[in-house]
Each structure stands twice: as structure tokens, then as C-alpha cells.
Design a protein around this motif. Structure first.
Motif, short mmCIF file in Angstrom:
data_model
loop_
_atom_site.label_atom_id
_atom_site.label_comp_id
_atom_site.label_asym_id
_atom_site.label_seq_id
_atom_site.Cartn_x
_atom_site.Cartn_y
_atom_site.Cartn_z
N ASN A 34 10.76 -28.32 34.93
CA ASN A 34 11.79 -27.97 35.84
C ASN A 34 11.00 -27.64 36.97
OD1 ASN A 34 14.27 -28.29 34.65
ND2 ASN A 34 13.86 -26.58 33.36
N VAL A 61 3.72 -18.37 39.46
CA VAL A 61 3.74 -17.16 38.90
C VAL A 61 2.71 -16.89 37.52
CG1 VAL A 61 6.12 -16.88 39.41
CG2 VAL A 61 5.67 -18.11 37.18
N VAL A 73 11.23 -12.18 40.35
CA VAL A 73 11.31 -13.81 39.88
C VAL A 73 11.29 -13.48 38.36
CG1 VAL A 73 10.51 -15.93 39.93
CG2 VAL A 73 10.63 -14.57 42.10
N LEU A 74 12.47 -13.71 37.73
CA LEU A 74 12.42 -13.69 36.11
C LEU A 74 12.51 -15.11 35.61
CD1 LEU A 74 15.10 -10.95 36.22
CD2 LEU A 74 12.33 -10.51 35.90
N VAL A 75 13.09 -15.89 36.33
CA VAL A 75 13.19 -17.41 35.98
C VAL A 75 12.33 -18.16 36.75
CG1 VAL A 75 15.38 -16.88 34.70
CG2 VAL A 75 15.46 -17.54 37.09
N THR A 76 12.07 -19.36 36.48
CA THR A 76 11.58 -20.29 37.12
C THR A 76 12.10 -21.78 36.78
OG1 THR A 76 9.60 -20.54 35.73
CG2 THR A 76 9.09 -19.35 37.56
N PRO A 77 11.97 -22.64 38.00
CA PRO A 77 11.82 -22.48 39.12
C PRO A 77 12.86 -21.62 39.96
CG PRO A 77 12.53 -24.70 38.94
CD PRO A 77 12.50 -24.16 37.66
N ASN A 93 15.93 -26.15 39.30
CA ASN A 93 15.09 -27.16 39.72
C ASN A 93 15.82 -27.83 41.13
OD1 ASN A 93 17.39 -28.89 39.13
ND2 ASN A 93 16.32 -29.31 37.16
N ASP B 120 18.38 -26.79 36.23
CA ASP B 120 17.91 -26.09 35.19
C ASP B 120 16.68 -25.11 35.54
OD1 ASP B 120 18.01 -25.76 32.52
OD2 ASP B 120 16.58 -27.33 31.99
N PHE B 121 16.53 -24.34 34.50
CA PHE B 121 15.38 -23.09 34.82
C PHE B 121 15.21 -22.93 33.35
CE2 PHE B 121 19.57 -21.24 35.37
CZ PHE B 121 19.35 -20.14 34.68
N ASP B 122 14.06 -21.94 33.39
CA ASP B 122 13.64 -21.12 32.15
C ASP B 122 13.00 -19.66 32.61
OD1 ASP B 122 11.11 -21.60 32.49
OD2 ASP B 122 11.39 -23.49 31.95
N LEU B 123 12.82 -18.92 31.53
CA LEU B 123 12.23 -17.74 31.64
C LEU B 123 10.73 -17.49 32.09
CD1 LEU B 123 14.43 -15.77 28.80
CD2 LEU B 123 14.98 -16.15 31.10
N LYS B 124 10.13 -18.52 32.53
CA LYS B 124 8.74 -18.22 32.84
C LYS B 124 8.59 -17.25 33.72
CE LYS B 124 6.75 -21.46 30.04
NZ LYS B 124 7.52 -22.65 29.90
N GLY B 125 9.10 -16.97 34.54
CA GLY B 125 9.02 -15.90 35.42
C GLY B 125 8.79 -14.69 34.83
#
Lengths: 108, 484
Positions: A34, A61, A73-77, A93, B120-125
């Protein structure tokens, strides 16, 4: 409500604002799919809408978690709008450019 | 779904011989309920409705660990960190100094409610942030408070579950002991996530709150603990000025010790009827109508004990200290020297003033500090006014049991309404834990109202079970010997 789909402007109704006043930070996580997609999409949005003149910074990050912490910023992107000075976050994304355009009220 | 790592392999029944590693929460009473503490390097779910104390409990766990020098991270998606710090200060917990020392990190992760989603995104941050903090602090414990708020961003139940599972696995692989909090809710969407959390966690603690007779009581119940036994009962708890305090009901009953050596009752002739006196570390119940002299009999014992140099804690639910002292003085029982010398402590409080848990907490705290040898509860029957019958029973049951555990003699008075005292003994349901029962009652003779007492039970004593007349004089209670 969060998706903001209904508020997105339609193409052709936009009036130009100076592209050089657009400054964005894209937070990514490594080369996670993503994140890669978001980078590609942002480059394309910049080229297509801002004539490639928007200032874009990319922060990984995984390399700099403090930047993520500072900006929640808890979620990426995740895209942070620095200029115009909204400090808004757009997560995802960036598959739909209208979210970004609506957020900064960009009009072609 | 990602594979479970080796760390989880000891969950299978065949490897249960491997002793589960646990970490003490340090929360008063909780480690006993959990038979030692939370499972190390596993996930515990702390669930409950709003205001049941989830955040305080989770925070206290980290706080207590941090005091021991073990670092922990508290991530909340709901509460403002300033509010959390403020709350902590009311318990006297200085979180800021622990944060400065690198033993605690409180992260108020804000999610802008107006956040826009594009793709879409995920919790990587979050993982990056946690990874950075876990590494720099060498943290072993993490609390994630109100994760559902973050997961709600995904807006798809299956996706929420996958992300949750991945996050949890990641934390476990990092060697973390995890506590997740979740609001229980009738909302179907949230409850489906909740069911998954419940399944995923190795240990599940549920918090609840009931309001009975206008008094609200919080309860804790452990519903699941993989690979470990635990106390299954619903245990009332209280949030005090020091944090959380839980007293399990069931554990205490198993630890009764036999009554100790003989103990003068303060009324020598009564000692004869009792076969020598009360017993140390026993529970004595004095039951009777108003005016039969229950308080006098109890305080005869107080005076005798204090004169021997033993400490007595007197809980007066009926009258103020001043009234009690002057009433006793009128029957020749002078409590003032004992009070002056610090042998007697009187706590006078209205039963209605607090909930049962608060009463119990304050009493137990006083017991710990004052270390009395004997306790007077005057009157047990007043405890009904703390709340419903059931609450009064729990309260007395736990108080009496706690005293027995600590070798403290308990004398409880009980006011009955009927003319005959005997029938009402079971009213409050305590009969099974009482060692000695004395009935005081009125009877008529030659158109005079007289008083008599009966020792109805004396576990371990050679009691004389016949009615004996007594008088209340200005020298206390005196038994009238029948001419043989």
C-alpha cells in the motif's frame, strides 16, 4: 462520513490554485504494497493536477518512528497536508485522488 | 492468517505440565484471583461497560510494574493523556516521574474524527511507533486501551479482526505481555469484534457494575485463563484513593482456623456458662431486641481486652463515639482510658454513608494499620442499610472471614425485631460462619419485664444451654443465679 465521498468535487468544476503552495508529507512503511501504491498514486496526482509542482516529502515510519509519533500517524500510508496549512491527514493508498483534492479544496 | 508462533505452543493441553509464567499485577486482591497474576507474554482482555474501571485497572498494572523497574507502554485511543495523568494523581501515582525515568510511556493516540480515507492502509504506523518505544525503553508490558476506536477505521469486520490478530501476534513475538481493553456493548458490530477478542485472549477479565438500592457496586470476574486455574466467582471491587482493591468471596472460606485459646468475655459468670469464655480468633454473635444490652455485653469484652493491653477496633454503625462512650459510662464501662491509651479505636459511621465496598475497604485499611486483636461490629443488622440483604451478607461474610484469617476475634451484635430472638438468627444468613451465638431476650415474670440470655452455640466449648437471667446494673451486666 469518514469516506467523504459525497463531498468530492467533480472534474471540470475546479479552478486552479497556485500549485507551488501545496506541500505534502507522505508517511509510508518500508516497501509495503500500500505504501508503494501510495507513492505511485501521489506522483501521478502531482503530475496530473499540480503540474508536478507540489512539494512532496516522503517519511518512512520504519526508519523514523518519532515523526510518526509527532504527527499521530497510526496507519500507513498516510498523507499529511502541510500547505495549505490544514494539518489534515488523509489515510490510505490514495487510490481516489478526489479525497486529497477535496481536502485542500483544489480546483482546476 | 499468520501462523501462531512457538511462544503460544504451551497452550496445548499436553504441555500443561509446563508451568505457566505469570506476572503479578500488584493490584490488591487481583493476583490471588488470578492464582499469581497475568500470563507473561500472552494477551489478557479486560472488558466491561463504560465507567467500570478498565482504564484504571490497566494503568495500575503498568504503574505497579514500573515501580518495580519494569517498563510498560500505555496506548489509549480514547482518553486524553492529561485526563489520565490527572486521574492517576488522585491515587497518588506520579506517572510523570516514571515517564521521565523511562519506565512508563503514555501515548494518547488521537484519531481525527474527520480523517479522510482514500484507499487501503494498515497499522504499520502504530507498529513503528510501538517498535521504537519498546526498543528504546526495553518495555515488557503494553496496554492498548480502546483499540476498537482505531480498528473502526477499517470499517470492515473481517479486516478489523485480521489487523487485530496481526497486531497481537506482532506484540507477542516481540515478547510483550499484552493487556487489551474493550468496551462491551450491545452494538452488534462491536460485539462481533469482542467475540473475536475473547477468543484470541488467553486470559479474560470482565468488569461490571450493578446498582442495587441506589448503591452502585463494581464487580470483577475472570471468565477464562488458558492453562491456569483461577477464582471463578464474581468479586466486588472498589476504586479507592490508592487504586483498585478486590476482596474475593470464595477464597476465604477455605482458610478457617480452629478457634484459639479461651478469652474472658468481661462478664465472669457468662464465662462459666460458656465453659470458660469466648475463644480467641472466633466469631461471636450477640443477638437480641433493642434494649436487651447487646452493646453493653460487647463492650464488657472491649474493656476487659483493653485492660489486658490488647487492641480493639470498634465499628459503630448505630451511634457516634461520644454517645457510645457516655452510654457505656452510665453502666459502669469506662472506655475513655482505653481510647486515650490508643488501645481502643472507634469508627462510627452511618451504614448509608458509603457503599459496601467502600466500607470494607476503609475497615480493612484500618485493620492493616491499627492491627487490632479484636473487632466489634455493632450492629451487624445495621449493615442491611448499606444495601440489599445480599450486599449486607457479602459485606459481613467477607469482613468476618478476613478477621478470622488474621486471627482477629469478631464480636457482632444483631438487633432482632421479634420478641423471641432465636428465630431471626438466620435472617442475615451468617449462621454457618459463627462460632458462638448468644441470644438476649425479654421475658415476663410476675408482671415484670426481665432479661435472660442463652448461649445457643459454642463451637469447641462446653456450654451450658439453659436460659439465665441477667440484669443491667451500673456495673455492667450481672447474671442472676437461680437458687438451685
Amino acid at each position: 462520513m469518514r469516506k467523504g465521498k459525497d463531498t468530492s468535487p467533480k472534474k471540470g468544476q475546479r479552478n486552479p490554485i497556485p500549485e507551488k503552495e501545496i506541500e505534502l508529507i507522505l508517511f509510508v512503511a518500508d516497501d509495503e504494497p500500500n505504501s508503494l501504491k501510495a507513492k505511485e498514486n501521489l506522483v501521478e496526482i502531482n503530475r496530473h493536477y499540480f503540474k508536478g509542482k507540489a512539494k512532496i516529502r516522503i517519511v518512512d515510519v520504519m526508519e523514523d518512528f518519532r515523526k510518526a509519533l509527532e504527527n499521530d500517524v497510526l496507519v500507513t500510508p498516510c498523507l499529511l497536508v502541510v500547505q495549505p496549512p490544514l494539518r489534515s491527514l488523509i489515510i490510505g493508498n490514495l487510490s481516489d485522488p478526489n479525497q486529497l483534492l477535496a481536502t485542500i479544496k483544489f480546483k482546476e | 492468517m499468520p501462523d501462531k508462533k512457538k511462544t503460544a505452543s504451551s497452550k496445548t493441553p499436553d504441555s500443561r505440565v509446563v508451568r505457566l509464567s505469570k506476572v503479578k499485577t500488584g493490584i490488591y486482591g487481583l493476583d490471588e484471583i488470578l492464582h499469581g497474576g497475568l500470563p507473561t507474554n500472552r494477551t489478557t482482555l479486560l472488558s466491561g461497560g463504560p465507567g467500570t474501571g478498565k482504564s484504571v485497572m490497566a494503568l495500575e498494572f503498568l504503574y505497579r510494574r514500573a515501580l518495580e523497574g519494569e517498563a510498560g507502554i500505555y496506548v489509549t485511543f480514547e482518553e486524553r493523556t492529561e485526563a489520565l495523568h490527572q486521574n492517576a494523581l488522585t491515587f497518588g501515582w506520579n506517572l510523570a516521574s516514571l515517564e521521565k525515568a523511562g519506565k512508563l510511556f503514555i501515548y494518547g493516540a488521537r484519531i481525527d474524527p474527520k480523517v479522510t480515507i482514500s484507499g487501503d492502509f494498515d497499522l504499520k504506523g502504530l507498529l513503528a511507533i510501538l517498535n521504537g518505544k519498546i526498543t528504546s525503553m526495553k518495555a515488557s508490558f503494553i496496554v492498548i486501551d480502546a483499540l476498537d476506536v482505531l480498528l473502526g477505521l477499517f470499517d470492515k469486520p473481517l479486516r478489523e479482526r485480521n489487523e487485530l490478530y496481526a497486531l497481537n501476534n506482532w506484540l507477542i513475538e516481540r515478547g510483550m505481555t499484552v493487556v487489551l481493553t474493550a468496551k462491551t456493548s450491545a452494538d452488534k458490530k462491536i460485539s462481533s469484534l469482542y467475540d473475536f477478542l475473547d477468543y484470541m485472549a488467553d486470559c479474560v477479565i470482565q468488569l461490571d457494575q450493578h446498582i442495587v438500592s441506589n448503591i452502585s457496586t463494581k464487580y470483577l470476574r475472570v471468565t477464562k485463563y488458558r492453562g491456569s486455574d483461577f477464582i471463578h466467582n464474581e468479586c466486588p471491587f472498589v476504586i479507592t484513593e490508592d487504586g483498585i482493591s478486590i476482596t474475593a468471596i470464595s477464597r476465604v472460606t477455605l482458610r478457617h482456623r480452629p478457634p484459639g485459646p479461651l478469652l474472658p468475655s468481661g462478664v465472669p459468670e457468662l464465662d462459666d456458662l460458656l465453659g470458660g469464655g469466648y475463644r480467641r480468633n472466633s466469631s461471636i454473635f450477640i443477638s437480641g431486641n433493642p434494649g436487651t444490652g447487646k452493646t453493653i455485653l460487647a463492650n464488657s469484652f472491649v474493656l476487659a481486652a483493653c485492660n489486658r493491653g490488647e487492641k480493639v477496633l470498634s465499628l459503630s454503625f448505630e451511634e457516634s463515639q461520644e454517645t457510645l462512650v457516655s452510654t457505656m459510662l452510665s453502666v459502669g464501662i469506662d472506655l475513655r482510658p482505653a481510647l486515650r491509651q490508643g488501645r481502643l479505636m472507634i469508627i462510627a459511621s452511618m451504614p448509608e454513608a458509603r457503599g459496601a465496598e467502600e466500607h470494607l475497604y476503609h475497615i480493612l485499611k484500618t485493620i492493616n494499620e491499627f492491627k487490632p486483636k479484636h473487632i466489634i461490629i455493632d450492629a451487624a443488622s445495621s449493615c442491611r442499610r448499606i444495601g440489599a440483604e445480599r450486599i449486607a451478607f457479602d459485606f459481613l461474610f467477607r469482613l468476618i472471614n478476613t478477621c478470622k484469617e488474621r486471627d482477629i476475634t469478631v464480636i457482632a451484635t444483631n438487633q432482632t425485631k421479634g420478641f423471641r430472638a432465636g428465630q431471626e438468627i438466620s435472617g442475615i444468613g451468617l449462621s454457618s460462619i459463627l462460632d458462638i451465638i448468644i441470644f438476649l431476650e425479654y421475658f415476663e415474670r410476675d408482671e415484670h419485664l426481665c432479661r435472660r440470655l442463652l448461649v445457643a452455640r459454642g463451637t469447641g466449648l462446653k456450654i451450658q444451654s439453659h436460659y439465665t437471667e441477667y440484669r443491667i446494673t451500673d456495673r455492667g451486666i450481672e447474671l442472676v443465679h437461680k437458687p438451685e
